[in-house]
Motif scaffolding. Structure first.
Motif, PDB file in Angstrom:
ATOM      1  N   ALA A 125       0.899  -1.182  -0.059  1.00 38.88           N
ATOM      2  CA  ALA A 125      -0.128  -0.053   0.042  1.00 38.88           C
ATOM      3  C   ALA A 125       1.010   1.519   0.086  1.00 38.88           C
ATOM      4  CB  ALA A 125      -1.045   0.124   1.334  1.00 38.88           C
ATOM      5  N   VAL A 126       0.569   1.958  -0.878  1.00 34.71           N
ATOM      6  CA  VAL A 126       1.509   3.530  -1.120  1.00 34.71           C
ATOM      7  C   VAL A 126       0.659   4.645  -0.817  1.00 34.71           C
ATOM      8  CG1 VAL A 126       2.994   4.707  -2.650  1.00 34.71           C
ATOM      9  CG2 VAL A 126       2.686   2.069  -2.821  1.00 34.71           C
ATOM     10  N   PHE A 127       1.051   5.637  -0.181  1.00 33.92           N
ATOM     11  CA  PHE A 127       0.456   6.890   0.258  1.00 33.92           C
ATOM     12  C   PHE A 127       1.235   7.922  -0.123  1.00 33.92           C
ATOM     13  CE2 PHE A 127      -1.216   3.519   2.960  1.00 33.92           C
ATOM     14  CZ  PHE A 127      -2.610   3.966   3.011  1.00 33.92           C
ATOM     15  N   TYR A 128       0.862   9.032  -1.087  1.00 37.68           N
ATOM     16  CA  TYR A 128       1.490  10.157  -1.410  1.00 37.68           C
ATOM     17  C   TYR A 128       0.867  11.372  -0.974  1.00 37.68           C
ATOM     18  CZ  TYR A 128       2.994  13.760  -4.656  1.00 37.68           C
ATOM     19  OH  TYR A 128       3.416  14.598  -5.132  1.00 37.68           O
ATOM     20  N   PHE A 129       1.475  12.365  -0.626  1.00 31.02           N
ATOM     21  CA  PHE A 129       0.991  13.579  -0.088  1.00 31.02           C
ATOM     22  C   PHE A 129       1.575  14.763  -0.569  1.00 31.02           C
ATOM     23  CE2 PHE A 129       0.873  10.460   3.036  1.00 31.02           C
ATOM     24  CZ  PHE A 129      -0.427  10.293   3.352  1.00 31.02           C
ATOM     25  N   ARG A 130       0.868  15.591  -1.148  1.00 30.55           N
ATOM     26  CA  ARG A 130       1.416  17.082  -1.634  1.00 30.55           C
ATOM     27  C   ARG A 130       0.802  18.278  -0.776  1.00 30.55           C
ATOM     28  NH1 ARG A 130      -0.163  18.676  -7.132  1.00 30.55           N
ATOM     29  NH2 ARG A 130      -1.900  19.900  -5.910  1.00 30.55           N
ATOM     30  N   LYS A 148       8.670 -10.198  -9.140  1.00 35.28           N
ATOM     31  CA  LYS A 148       7.443 -10.457  -9.231  1.00 35.28           C
ATOM     32  C   LYS A 148       6.484  -9.223 -10.238  1.00 35.28           C
ATOM     33  CE  LYS A 148       6.872 -12.271  -4.468  1.00 35.28           C
ATOM     34  NZ  LYS A 148       6.688 -13.702  -4.829  1.00 35.28           N
ATOM     35  N   THR A 149       5.492  -9.658 -10.426  1.00 33.03           N
ATOM     36  CA  THR A 149       4.568  -8.822 -11.273  1.00 33.03           C
ATOM     37  C   THR A 149       3.487  -8.323 -10.242  1.00 33.03           C
ATOM     38  OG1 THR A 149       4.936  -9.873 -13.315  1.00 33.03           O
ATOM     39  CG2 THR A 149       2.968  -8.503 -13.018  1.00 33.03           C
ATOM     40  N   TYR A 150       3.060  -6.969 -10.015  1.00 33.36           N
ATOM     41  CA  TYR A 150       2.259  -6.673  -9.304  1.00 33.36           C
ATOM     42  C   TYR A 150       0.811  -5.922 -10.194  1.00 33.36           C
ATOM     43  CZ  TYR A 150       5.602  -7.059  -5.588  1.00 33.36           C
ATOM     44  OH  TYR A 150       6.499  -7.928  -4.613  1.00 33.36           O
ATOM     45  N   THR A 151       0.015  -6.150  -9.826  1.00 37.34           N
ATOM     46  CA  THR A 151      -1.193  -5.641 -10.216  1.00 37.34           C
ATOM     47  C   THR A 151      -1.730  -4.370  -9.470  1.00 37.34           C
ATOM     48  OG1 THR A 151      -2.037  -7.330 -11.200  1.00 37.34           O
ATOM     49  CG2 THR A 151      -3.597  -5.814 -10.893  1.00 37.34           C
ATOM     50  N   LEU A 152      -2.158  -3.262 -10.114  1.00 38.31           N
ATOM     51  CA  LEU A 152      -2.659  -2.131  -9.482  1.00 38.31           C
ATOM     52  C   LEU A 152      -4.139  -2.219  -9.097  1.00 38.31           C
ATOM     53  CD1 LEU A 152      -1.980   1.049  -8.544  1.00 38.31           C
ATOM     54  CD2 LEU A 152      -2.427   1.957 -10.830  1.00 38.31           C
ATOM     55  N   ASP A 191      -4.437  22.460  -2.364  1.00 37.03           N
ATOM     56  CA  ASP A 191      -3.413  22.339  -1.154  1.00 37.03           C
ATOM     57  C   ASP A 191      -3.775  20.978  -0.428  1.00 37.03           C
ATOM     58  OD1 ASP A 191      -2.208  24.567  -2.097  1.00 37.03           O
ATOM     59  OD2 ASP A 191      -3.481  25.985  -0.700  1.00 37.03           O
ATOM     60  N   TYR A 192      -2.617  20.561  -0.031  1.00 34.77           N
ATOM     61  CA  TYR A 192      -3.188  19.301   1.252  1.00 34.77           C
ATOM     62  C   TYR A 192      -3.639  18.188   0.494  1.00 34.77           C
ATOM     63  CZ  TYR A 192      -2.719  23.861   3.529  1.00 34.77           C
ATOM     64  OH  TYR A 192      -2.438  25.467   4.043  1.00 34.77           O
ATOM     65  N   VAL A 193      -3.393  17.589  -0.440  1.00 32.08           N
ATOM     66  CA  VAL A 193      -3.861  16.716  -1.137  1.00 32.08           C
ATOM     67  C   VAL A 193      -3.147  15.366  -1.072  1.00 32.08           C
ATOM     68  CG1 VAL A 193      -5.285  18.159  -2.923  1.00 32.08           C
ATOM     69  CG2 VAL A 193      -3.006  17.438  -3.468  1.00 32.08           C
ATOM     70  N   SER A 194      -3.973  14.103  -1.262  1.00 34.01           N
ATOM     71  CA  SER A 194      -3.194  12.850  -1.274  1.00 34.01           C
ATOM     72  C   SER A 194      -3.753  11.887  -2.130  1.00 34.01           C
ATOM     73  CB  SER A 194      -3.341  12.351   0.231  1.00 34.01           C
ATOM     74  OG  SER A 194      -4.618  12.111   0.312  1.00 34.01           O
ATOM     75  N   THR A 195      -3.051  10.753  -2.294  1.00 32.80           N
ATOM     76  CA  THR A 195      -3.563   9.889  -3.148  1.00 32.80           C
ATOM     77  C   THR A 195      -2.912   8.360  -2.508  1.00 32.80           C
ATOM     78  OG1 THR A 195      -3.860   8.674  -5.384  1.00 32.80           O
ATOM     79  CG2 THR A 195      -1.742   9.610  -4.767  1.00 32.80           C
ATOM     80  N   SER A 196      -3.777   7.376  -3.002  1.00 32.19           N
ATOM     81  CA  SER A 196      -2.997   6.171  -2.401  1.00 32.19           C
ATOM     82  C   SER A 196      -3.254   4.961  -3.540  1.00 32.19           C
ATOM     83  CB  SER A 196      -3.778   5.626  -1.056  1.00 32.19           C
ATOM     84  OG  SER A 196      -5.057   5.613  -1.195  1.00 32.19           O
ATOM     85  N   PHE A 197      -2.563   3.953  -3.401  1.00 33.73           N
ATOM     86  CA  PHE A 197      -2.368   2.786  -4.240  1.00 33.73           C
ATOM     87  C   PHE A 197      -2.383   1.530  -3.673  1.00 33.73           C
ATOM     88  CE2 PHE A 197       0.153   6.453  -6.192  1.00 33.73           C
ATOM     89  CZ  PHE A 197      -0.613   6.574  -7.324  1.00 33.73           C
ATOM     90  N   ILE A 198      -3.011   0.596  -4.124  1.00 37.05           N
ATOM     91  CA  ILE A 198      -2.818  -0.592  -3.418  1.00 37.05           C
ATOM     92  C   ILE A 198      -2.414  -1.570  -4.517  1.00 37.05           C
ATOM     93  CG2 ILE A 198      -3.829  -2.998  -2.467  1.00 37.05           C
ATOM     94  CD1 ILE A 198      -5.734  -0.758  -1.020  1.00 37.05           C
ATOM     95  N   LEU A 199      -1.239  -2.615  -4.369  1.00 31.34           N
ATOM     96  CA  LEU A 199      -0.845  -3.213  -5.192  1.00 31.34           C
ATOM     97  C   LEU A 199      -0.974  -4.748  -4.607  1.00 31.34           C
ATOM     98  CD1 LEU A 199       2.480  -1.199  -6.019  1.00 31.34           C
ATOM     99  CD2 LEU A 199       0.805  -1.768  -7.547  1.00 31.34           C
ATOM    100  N   PHE A 200      -0.895  -5.729  -5.843  1.00 28.66           N
ATOM    101  CA  PHE A 200      -0.914  -7.185  -5.070  1.00 28.66           C
ATOM    102  C   PHE A 200      -0.477  -7.983  -6.385  1.00 28.66           C
ATOM    103  CE2 PHE A 200      -5.022  -6.294  -7.095  1.00 28.66           C
ATOM    104  CZ  PHE A 200      -5.346  -7.549  -7.837  1.00 28.66           C
ATOM    105  N   GLU A 201       0.481  -9.009  -5.755  1.00 31.61           N
ATOM    106  CA  GLU A 201       1.077  -9.826  -6.897  1.00 31.61           C
ATOM    107  C   GLU A 201       0.144 -10.558  -7.374  1.00 31.61           C
ATOM    108  OE1 GLU A 201       4.146 -13.714  -7.089  1.00 31.61           O
ATOM    109  OE2 GLU A 201       3.185 -13.299  -5.085  1.00 31.61           O
ATOM    110  N   LYS A 202       0.334 -10.631  -9.040  1.00 29.41           N
ATOM    111  CA  LYS A 202      -0.577 -10.985  -9.929  1.00 29.41           C
ATOM    112  C   LYS A 202      -0.531 -12.523 -10.053  1.00 29.41           C
ATOM    113  CE  LYS A 202      -1.706 -10.402 -14.870  1.00 29.41           C
ATOM    114  NZ  LYS A 202      -1.494  -9.720 -16.135  1.00 29.41           N
TER     115      LYS A 202
END
Length: 716
Positions: A650-655, A676-680, A705-716
């Motif tokens: 799980a990835v979290f990004y903030f600006r 490994k191969t990962y699927t978004l 301002d003050y924004v974020s996004t996140s991603f979840i990856l799992f092995e394909k």
């Protein structure tokens, strides 16, 4: 086998994980040889000391240096003898090997679940003149790049000695080409990362407040000047203690660096009568050749699995709602029940009743010590309120501040001598409260009986244990004149004794430590309470630095993080609900606001946040943590979690602030399996782990301002 001993050379080689720690007995003194990457065991290093003039200890790298016999650097210990002199000379006697790791009496410590995972070396030193014996303990974890050190003093002589200094660990490095790194801050600004070059003389961080403190954390690291998050040598010390501490980096005239950590010698003294002993707190030494990230993951894995104990060590922590910022002192049973009902609809697990439920507590000037329900607010008491909360489907939790006492309280009127104080002197009030004297057994017994009855009076499954001021007038008339400098440490031993009794009696209760936020965020408290309220500052932007900084040492499962209302109550900032939720995902997730005020759209978002956290909680609590971008270095922050089997991330990004002329960016990830191969999860796109490491993942276009996004990856 983790410890190798070459008897003819008197060389001790400790192998922990991928690191080695070596010292040698030189003319009766344990001398440090090496700490770093793991070496193949071979007695090939004694020649290092062949040309040393051993009578000149100032040039010798020592494991536990003494005072008064030619070493002019800061000593590890100091003793005052009956004739007023302070000179002792410890000489090596013998050693013994212990399978496993002995407990430390009365103190928290890193433990072993199986004797095969740890080996302990105990080195005995003695000063024949005074009758003092000193035992240096080294416990070596075979699966971690970690060694724990502590020291036990035993007085075998006939006359009373006074221990004036007793550090837990010292390491002498042969050069001074290091940066030092530590955590600084203040109330609502904890965990700020500070990095600077070591300099000639002594660089000291410490606490004299009776608690580890908001200002400086009991942690110090030396590192290569070129070391980064991912590369370079890092040598770190963390003290498993919650009171006054000190950590030093001292550069001497020969450009050698002495690194040390332990009890603060300021205003400390311990009376050693014939036949008595003294045990120092435990220091955890961690080496990393993979920069700060490698250091952190060692601390995280060790503390999460071998410091934290009990039911909640491995269990999913409940998502909670706390009523403090929703109601402050102004609530009744109906208001609390309505918050709990709303929480149940959103998927929340636990309701926590904060300050104001006891005595005549309508503000913070009264009633600490009177831990009985305010029947005006709660006419049918806590048991009825807890039952009503449980009937909504939520567990019930409670805030307490047992170490404190209000002058305006029945307890103080009955026992004005029960607080820390010096007879005839003014008693300093902070937050209109004083500190109970936990060095006294009668006070500890009173608190145990009172709290035990309280925790049995209702179905309580969570306790937030607060401590909102530091020690002043540190004295106790119950102790003799020549033991008054013992009070701060005796207080901490008393607190540990009380906590141990309570967690043993109430293993089903999740205890959370709090000290005006992070004022006692340290390994000592984590031994008793598996999570800590990180800061009273719940602003999402401020929390990026606070949580990022504390993650240098502390597992994510210990970091209390909540979503709060806007404008934020501490800094007045307006931050999107999504960003507040994403920040709080890095920790023990919850809400610190009036959840009844949510719009329908906000309720939908909150339900999604809670569902996401419950899905990710095994990964967040038990996975490996990687810092990707630092809030201390720019406008962006990013971090990620990777499962131990590297099948999920799980990835979290903030600006923080919006940027004009925005160019699409990519975020390079860490910790994945490059093969490994990962699927978004959001799009179904597949990427190789090597691509995500070297090329990165595309960041979406974010507005405002003050924004974020996140991603979840799992092995394909």
């Amino acid at each position: 086998m983790a410890i190798f001993i070459h008897g003819s050379e008197q060389l001790f080689h400790l192998q922990s994980g991928d690191s080695s720690y070596i010292f040698q007995i030189v003319s009766g003194s344990p001398a440090h040889v090496y700490w770093g990457k793991r070496l193949i065991d071979a007695p090939s290093l004694p020649s290092l000391f062949a040309s040393r003039k051993t009578e000149d200890l100032d040039r010798l790298p020592l494991e536990y240096p003494q005072f008064g016999s030619s070493d002019f650097r800061s000593p590890a210990y100091q003793v005052r003898l009956p004739d007023g002199s302070r000179v002792t000379e410890l000489v090596y006697q013998t050693y013994r090997l212990i399978k496993g790791k002995p407990a430390l009496e009365g103190l928290p410590f890193v433990y072993a679940e199986d004797d095969n995972e740890v080996e302990t070396l105990e080195v005995e030193l003695a000063d024949p003149y005074s009758g003092l014996s000193v035992f240096l303990s080294y416990s070596v974890f075979t699966e971690h790049n970690a060694i724990t050190r502590s020291v036990r003093f035993i007085h075998n002589g006939s006359e009373t000695l006074y221990l004036e200094r007793a550090l837990s660990a010292v390491v002498d490095f042969p050069d001074s080409e290091y940066d030092m790194l530590y955590l600084s801050g203040a109330w609502t600004r904890e965990g700020q990362i500070k990095r600077q070059r070591v300099r000639s003389g002594t660089s000291l961080i410490d606490s004299r407040r009776g608690a580890s403190g908001h200002q400086l954390n009991p942690f110090l690291a030396l590192m290569d000047p070129s070391a980064t998050e991912d590369i370079g040598n890092v040598f770190a010390m963390s003290l498993v203690y919650s009171g006054n501490f000190q950590a030093e980096a001292e550069v001497d005239q020969f450009d050698q660096t002495r690194m040390s950590i332990g009890l603060n010698s300021f205003d400390f003294e311990w009376k050693l009568e014939a036949g008595t002993s003294f045990q120092t707190p435990e220091a955890v030494l961690v080496y990393s050749c993979e920069g700060l990230g490698g250091m952190s993951r060692t601390f995280h894995n060790l503390y999460r699995t071998r410091l934290i104990r009990g039911t909640f060590r491995d269990a999913r922590r409940p998502v909670l709602v706390n009523n403090w910022e929703a109601t402050y002192f102004n609530f009744n049973a109906e208001i609390i029940e309505s918050i709990a009902k709303t929480g149940a609809d959103l998927g929340i697990d636990l309701f926590v009743l904060d300050d104001g439920w006891f005595g005549k507590r309508d503000d913070d000037t009264t009633s600490l010590g009177d831990w009985t329900e305010d029947r005006k607010k709660l006419p049918k008491g806590l048991a009825d309120l807890a039952k009503r909360v449980n009937e909504t489907g939520l567990q019930f939790g409670l805030w307490v501040e047992p170490e404190m006492i209000s002058p305006d309280s029945n307890l103080y009127r009955s026992h004005p001598d029960w607080c820390l104080h010096v007879e005839g002197r003014r008693r300093t009030l902070t937050r209109t409260q004083l500190v109970l004297d936990l060095s006294r057994k009668d006070v500890r017994d009173y608190l145990y009986n009172l709290l035990s009855q309280l925790f049995k009076s209702a179905p309580i499954s969570y306790v937030k244990w607060d401590m909102n001021r530091n020690m002043t007038e540190v004295g106790s008339p119950q102790w003799p004149t020549d033991q008054q400098k013992e009070i701060s440490h005796r207080y901490m031993l008393g607190l540990y004794e009380l906590l141990e009794a309570l967690i043993v009696e109430f293993p089903h209760i999740l205890f959370e430590s709090c000290a005006s936020g992070g004022g006692r965020f340290d390994p000592g408290m984590l031994y008793y309470m598996p999570q800590t309220w990180t800061s009273d500052n719940t602003d999402a932007v401020s929390r990026q630095k606070i949580q990022y900084g504390l993650s240098l040492v502390y597992p994510i499962s210990t970091i209390g993080a909540h979503v709060s209302a806007i404008p934020n109550h501490q800094v007045g900032r307006n931050t999107p609900l999504k960003t507040r939720g994403d920040i709080a995902m890095m920790g023990t997730f919850g809400y610190e606001m009036d959840i009844r005020t949510f719009t329908e759209e906000e309720k939908k978002t909150v339900k999604q946040q809670i569902a996401q956290y419950k899905q990710l909680s095994p990964l967040v609590q038990n996975g490996d943590f990687y810092r990707l971008r630092s809030p201390f270095e720019g406008n962006e922050t990013a971090w990620m979690f990777v499962s131990k089997d590297k099948q999920q991330a799980a990835v979290f990004y903030f600006r923080i602030l919006a940027e004009n002329h925005y160019v699409p960016k990519r975020l390079r990830l860490k910790g994945l399996d490059p093969k490994k191969t990962y699927t978004l999860e959001a799009t179904g796109e597949a990427f190789g782990g090597d691509v995500l490491h070297e090329v990165g993942i595309a960041l979406p276009l974010l507005h405002g301002d003050y924004v974020s996004t996140s991603f979840i990856l799992f092995e394909k």
